[in-house]
Write an enzyme that holds these catalytic residues in place. Structure first.
Site, mmCIF file in Angstrom:
data_model
loop_
_atom_site.group_PDB
_atom_site.id
_atom_site.type_symbol
_atom_site.label_atom_id
_atom_site.label_comp_id
_atom_site.label_asym_id
_atom_site.label_seq_id
_atom_site.Cartn_x
_atom_site.Cartn_y
_atom_site.Cartn_z
ATOM 1 N N HIS A 180 0.869 -1.184 0.000
ATOM 2 C CA HIS A 180 0.000 0.000 0.000
ATOM 3 C C HIS A 180 0.911 1.241 0.000
ATOM 4 C CE1 HIS A 180 -2.750 2.994 1.801
ATOM 5 N NE2 HIS A 180 -3.745 2.206 1.456
ATOM 6 N N ASP A 209 3.638 -4.050 7.985
ATOM 7 C CA ASP A 209 2.379 -3.315 7.871
ATOM 8 C C ASP A 209 1.261 -4.322 8.140
ATOM 9 O OD1 ASP A 209 0.002 -2.260 7.011
ATOM 10 O OD2 ASP A 209 0.783 -1.482 5.115
ATOM 11 N N GLN A 259 -3.894 -4.935 7.172
ATOM 12 C CA GLN A 259 -4.869 -5.928 6.682
ATOM 13 C C GLN A 259 -4.735 -7.272 7.388
ATOM 14 O OE1 GLN A 259 -7.350 -5.259 4.762
ATOM 15 N NE2 GLN A 259 -6.750 -3.312 3.869
ATOM 16 N N LYS A 305 -9.667 -0.673 11.001
ATOM 17 C CA LYS A 305 -9.758 -1.919 10.230
ATOM 18 C C LYS A 305 -9.899 -3.132 11.148
ATOM 19 C CE LYS A 305 -6.774 -0.326 6.480
ATOM 20 N NZ LYS A 305 -7.610 0.239 5.429
ATOM 21 N N CYS A 364 -4.836 2.493 -3.582
ATOM 22 C CA CYS A 364 -3.547 2.999 -3.059
ATOM 23 C C CYS A 364 -2.416 2.016 -3.300
ATOM 24 C CB CYS A 364 -3.648 3.363 -1.580
ATOM 25 S SG CYS A 364 -4.872 4.599 -1.221
HETATM 26 N N1 7TS Z 1 -1.504 -0.563 4.706
HETATM 27 C C1 7TS Z 1 -2.414 -1.350 4.135
HETATM 28 C C2 7TS Z 1 -2.039 -2.753 3.730
HETATM 29 C C3 7TS Z 1 -3.698 -0.863 3.943
HETATM 30 O O1 7TS Z 1 -4.614 -1.664 3.372
HETATM 31 C C4 7TS Z 1 -4.025 0.455 4.337
HETATM 32 C C5 7TS Z 1 -5.367 1.056 4.100
HETATM 33 C C6 7TS Z 1 -3.032 1.216 4.952
HETATM 34 C C7 7TS Z 1 -1.785 0.677 5.111
HETATM 35 C C8 7TS Z 1 -3.292 2.596 5.447
HETATM 36 O O2 7TS Z 1 -4.097 2.542 6.581
HETATM 37 P P1 7TS Z 1 -4.646 3.880 7.264
HETATM 38 O O3 7TS Z 1 -5.571 3.380 8.306
HETATM 39 O O4 7TS Z 1 -3.474 4.607 7.820
HETATM 40 O O5 7TS Z 1 -5.330 4.651 6.180
HETATM 41 N N2 7TS Z 1 -6.058 0.471 3.055
HETATM 42 C C9 7TS Z 1 -7.192 0.897 2.494
HETATM 43 C C10 7TS Z 1 -7.790 0.175 1.480
HETATM 44 O O6 7TS Z 1 -7.348 -0.882 1.045
HETATM 45 N N3 7TS Z 1 -8.897 0.814 1.088
HETATM 46 O O7 7TS Z 1 -9.026 1.924 1.826
HETATM 47 C C11 7TS Z 1 -7.967 1.993 2.704
#
Ligand code: 7TS
Length: 411
Positions: free
Chosen positions: A124, A201, A204, A227, A367
Site C-alpha cells: 500500500h 504493515d 490488513q 480496520k 492505493c
Molecule cells: N496498509 C495497508 C495494507 C492498507 O490496506 C491500508 C489502508 C493502509 C496501510 C493505510 O491505513 P490507514 O488506516 O493509515 O489509512 N487500506 C485501504 C484500502 O485498502 N482501502 O481503503 C484503505
C-alpha cells in the site's frame, strides 16, 4: 456461519439496515474500513458520558479514570500482539502515521547513503511512499522483491537481495488487493541474518490472523483501529523496546518531555516520548474494547468463518464469465480480499451498478499504483470480506454482477 458466530451480525448495528429502496446493505468493503460492534460504540459513549477528560495530566478523579482506561487498552493491545511490554505500544493515528513515524525517526537517524531498503510492488502507498521519501533524502537505495505470477513474494529473489547493505525490509502482512498472506516470520528471520530490521504493515493482517511479534521476530508493526473493528483516528505502532529507546522523538510538545529548559529539553521514557499532544482519547479506550471483542470471538472461529466465505467466494466469482481474480487462487495463501476485473467492464461502472443493488465494494487502484502497474491494469473492483459476512451476501454480490453485466451489455 460457524456456531459461535451465528449471532455475530447482531453485534454490528450498521449491518442490519435497508436502503430506502428496500435493499439490504451488503457491506463488502471491510478492507477499506471495517464496521464496529455495539460494544465499541457503547464504549465511546461511556467515555464521553462518564469520565471524559484529558489523560496523563491532572490528579482529579476523571483524569485518573480515563487514564486507567486508556492504559488498560494499551495492555490489551500488548497481549493481543504478544509484545513484551506496554512501553512498546505507541498510540498513533493509524498505520500511515506509524510508518511515517519510523521512516522519519529511524530513517533520518540511521540511514546513510548506499544503505538499502527492501520493498515490493504489492505494498500500500502508506508502506511505500514514506520509505521512498526517506531513502531519497538519505541517499539510500530501494530494492524490490519480485512477485510471482500468482502474486506472491518470490522468496528466492528476496534472499538474493539481502546483504550487509540491507538496513530494513518493509512488508505487508496481507496485501490489500491480492489478499496474499506473506510469510512474515520467515522473512524476519532472513532479514535478521544480515542484520536488517523488519517493518510489518499489519493493517490488513492484524484483523484476520493471530500475531506474535516476539515469536515472529518483528521489529516494528503498524496497524489501524478502524480496520480491526475499532474507531478511526487511532492506531498502533509496536516497536521493539531496544529500538524505540534509541530513536529520536517524532513530534515535539506536551506529554513527550521530562524536562524543558530555555535552551534544551529532555524526553520522556517510552511510550510517552512518541505520544506528543492530546491523543484521540475515547478512540484509544474503545480500541481496547475492539481488541477485546476480537479476542473473545477468537481467531479460530474468525478464521473458520473466513475460510467458508473464502472458498465460496473463489468458487462463485470463478464461475462468472470473463471475471479475473487477482492474487493467489488458493485460499491457504490468501485472505478474504478479492480484487477483480470483468472483461469489457470499467471498474467504476461495475462498482456503481453493484451499489444499485446495495453492494458496497471499492474500485480504483486501492492505493497500490505500483501493483496495478505491475498487473498492467488501471483499476480493479475489490470485495473485502470478514467474519460478519455471509455466503448469502456472496450470492447477492454474484447476482448483482450478473445484473451489471446485463446493463453493460456484456451478455
Ligand atoms: N496498509 C495497508 C495494507 C492498507 O490496506 C491500508 C489502508 C493502509 C496501510 C493505510 O491505513 P490507514 O488506516 O493509515 O489509512 N487500506 C485501504 C484500502 O485498502 N482501502 O481503503 C484503505
Amino acid at each position: 456461519m460457524v456456531a459461535n458466530l451465528a449471532s455475530v451480525r447482531d453485534d454490528f448495528p450498521i449491518l442490519n439496515q435497508k436502503f430506502p429502496n428496500g435493499q439490504p446493505l451488503v457491506y463488502l468493503d471491510s478492507g477499506a474500513s471495517a464496521q464496529r460492534p455495539r460494544a465499541v460504540i457503547d464504549k465511546i459513549t461511556e467515555v464521553y458520558e462518564q469520565y471524559y477528560s484529558n489523560v496523563h495530566r491532572g490528579v482529579h478523579q476523571l483524569g485518573d479514570r480515563v487514564t486507567t482506561e486508556m492504559e488498560a487498552a494499551r495492555t490489551r493491545i500488548q497481549s493481543f500482539i504478544g509484545a513484551a511490554s506496554t512501553e512498546e505500544i505507541i498510540f498513533t493515528s493509524g498505520t500511515t502515521m506509524s510508518v511515517n513515524m519510523v521512516a522519519q525517526t529511524w530513517g533520518r537517524h540511521f540511514l546513510k547513503g548506499g544503505d538499502e531498503i527492501i520493498l515490493n510492488e504489492m505494498e500500500h502507498h502508506a508502506n511505500f511512499v514514506p520509505w521512498q521519501a526517506i531513502a531519497r533524502e538519505r541517499g539510500a537505495i530501494l530494492k524490490f522483491i519480485r512477485l510471482t505470477p500468482e502474486g506472491r513474494l518470490d522468496l528466492d529473489h528476496y534472499q538474493s537481495l539481502l546483504s550487509s547493505r540491507t538496513k530494513l525490509v518493509a512488508v505487508t502482512g496481507m496485501s490489500n488487493v491480492l489478499g496474499t498472506i506473506n510469510p512474515i516470520a520467515e522473512m524476519a528471520h532472513r532479514a535478521h541474518e544480515v542484520g536488517a530490521l523488519i517493518f510489518v504493515d499489519g493493517a490488513q493482517s492484524v484483523p484476520h490472523q493471530p500475531i506474535d511479534v516476539v515469536d515472529s521476530e518483528i521489529d516494528f508493526l503498524a496497524f489501524s483501529g478502524h480496520k480491526v473493528f475499532g474507531p478511526s483516528g487511532i492506531g498502533v505502532l509496536y516497536g521493539r523496546r531496544q529500538l524505540l529507546e534509541n530513536l529520536p522523538p517524532f513530534m515535539y510538545g506536551g506529554n513527550m518531555i521530562s524536562e524543558v529548559h530555555l535552551e534544551e529539553s529532555h524526553w520522556a521514557g517510552l511510550p510517552a516520548r512518541f505520544e506528543a499532544g492530546t491523543p484521540p482519547i475515547a478512540e484509544a479506550v474503545a480500541l481496547g474494547t475492539a481488541i477485546e471483542y476480537v479476542t473473545d470471538l477468537g481467531f479460530d472461529a474468525i478464521q473458520e468463518q473466513e475460510h467458508i466465505l473464502g472458498e465460496y467466494a473463489l468458487q462463485k466469482l470463478g464461475e462468472v464469465p470473463g471475471l479475473q481474480i487477482y492474487g493467489p487462487q488458493e485460499l491457504k495463501q490468501r485472505g478474504t480480499i478479492f480484487s477483480f476485473n470483468i472483461d469489457g467492464a470499467h471498474p467504476e461502472d461495475l462498482a456503481t451498478l453493484l451499489d444499485r443493488k446495495g453492494i458496497a465494494v471499492r474500485h480504483g487502484h486501492h492505493c497500490t499504483m505500483p501493483l496495478h502497474q505491475h498487473l498492467n491494469i488501471a483499476a480493479s473492483v475489490r470485495a473485502s470480506l470478514t467474519f460478519y459476512n455471509t455466503t448469502e451476501e456472496i450470492d447477492a454480490l454474484v447476482d448483482a454482477i450478473h445484473f451489471a453485466r446485463q446493463r453493460l451489455r456484456l451478455v
